[in-house]
Scaffold this motif. Structure first.
Motif, mmCIF file in Angstrom:
data_model
loop_
_atom_site.group_PDB
_atom_site.id
_atom_site.type_symbol
_atom_site.label_atom_id
_atom_site.label_comp_id
_atom_site.label_asym_id
_atom_site.label_seq_id
_atom_site.Cartn_x
_atom_site.Cartn_y
_atom_site.Cartn_z
ATOM 1 N N ALA A 190 -4.374 6.274 2.223
ATOM 2 C CA ALA A 190 -3.258 5.630 1.512
ATOM 3 C C ALA A 190 -2.076 5.399 2.446
ATOM 4 O O ALA A 190 -1.435 4.339 2.415
ATOM 5 C CB ALA A 190 -2.839 6.484 0.327
ATOM 6 N N ALA A 199 -0.364 1.809 3.599
ATOM 7 C CA ALA A 199 1.073 1.526 3.566
ATOM 8 C C ALA A 199 1.557 1.029 4.923
ATOM 9 O O ALA A 199 2.371 0.094 5.001
ATOM 10 C CB ALA A 199 1.841 2.777 3.154
ATOM 11 N N HIS A 206 7.452 8.014 -2.841
ATOM 12 C CA HIS A 206 6.353 8.823 -3.371
ATOM 13 C C HIS A 206 6.623 9.181 -4.835
ATOM 14 O O HIS A 206 7.307 10.152 -5.143
ATOM 15 C CB HIS A 206 6.169 10.089 -2.537
ATOM 16 N N MET A 259 3.984 4.842 -3.826
ATOM 17 C CA MET A 259 2.799 5.629 -3.490
ATOM 18 C C MET A 259 2.568 6.682 -4.570
ATOM 19 O O MET A 259 3.485 7.403 -4.944
ATOM 20 C CB MET A 259 3.001 6.323 -2.139
#
Length: 268
Positions: free
Chosen positions: A170, A174, A188, A204
């Motif tokens: 992930a 990004a 996040h 995220m």
């Protein structure tokens, strides 16, 4: 053309990924397991531990491994971040190519891998799956086409035992979006009165539940349209087969830093 099998050492041989690597390597005519390194189940035959029958390779510590007897052409590391530095230094001393599939590495460990690549071939990837690496390529193309105007959200889901969050895959997705668009910052999750979503923000989200091997979705949203690119692992075999492919690719290569993109290119 040589028919000699590539001799593989496996670091983290008794973990979930390690045991599946032993199983699939036993069935792969390109490779031969010659070293199984771990700190559990010491002295057991790696093949017996993995349920494929005796392979004549006992599980041992890295300190006990006789490098001259094993003579690996490459090592695969699927261990723990705290142990990756150890195998990197070992391979550097022995001039052995190393494939690092362990995630959650600290910045100084990345620097160690970069330093090692000046002397040995080093292939690192947050995800060894060929399909995931195709996803990364597609995400880069989509990000460049959609531009910074698109709202980007990355959602990843893994099993409840995974130690790091978000996943290395992930984070790499990004990075790809950021490189293609200049987007940022990376946020996040969200909680409370966060206000209107700012332009360029990358969301995220990490989900941990059950025994999911891994799922990643990258969402690009603009007014009236949403594009989603996803990969779902049904089991660990895609990661394992990719790691074996990487080791076969890396054996005999000159020193340097390599990625799964090089493996995909070599298959064309």
């Amino acid at each position: 053309m040589s028919t000699a099998r590539i001799r593989i050492g496996l670091h983290g041989a008794m973990g979930r990924m390690g045991l599946r690597l032993v199983q699939l390597m036993a069935a792969d005519p390109r490779v031969e397991l010659v070293a199984a390194v771990d700190r559990s189940r010491l002295g057991e035959d790696a093949g017996v531990a993995a349920g494929v029958g005796p392979l004549g390779v006992s599980v041992q510590t890295l300190e006990a491994l006789d490098l001259n007897a094993a003579r690996p052409d490459a090592f695969i590391d699927f261990s723990h971040p705290s142990a990756t530095s150890e195998i990197t230094a070992y391979c550097r001393r022995g001039r052995i190519p190393v494939v690092v599939g362990t995630t959650g590495l600290e910045a100084d460990q990345g620097e160690q891998l970069s330093a090692a690549a000046a002397e040995i071939p080093v292939l690192t990837s947050p995800n060894m799956s060929r399909a995931v690496n195709v996803l990364m390529k597609l995400v880069g193309q989509a990000a460049a086409a959609m531009g910074v105007e698109a709202d980007v959200e990355i959602i990843e889901r893994h099993h409840r035992l995974k130690k790091d969050a978000p996943s290395g895959t992930a984070l790499r997705l990004a990075e790809i979006v950021e490189a293609a668009t200049g987007a940022g910052p990376l946020v996040h999750g969200r909680e409370g009165q966060v206000g209107e979503r700012p332009r360029g923000e990358i969301g995220m989200h990490a989900v941990r539940a059950g025994d999911c091997p891994g799922e990643h979705t990258v969402m690009f949203a603009v007014g009236g349209d949403t594009l989603e690119l996803s990969h779902r692992a049904l089991n660990r075999d895609g990661f394992v087969r990719g790691a074996i492919d990487a080791a076969v690719f890396l054996a005999g290569k000159p020193p340097g830093s390599y990625t799964m993109a090089h493996v995909l290119e070599s298959a064309r």
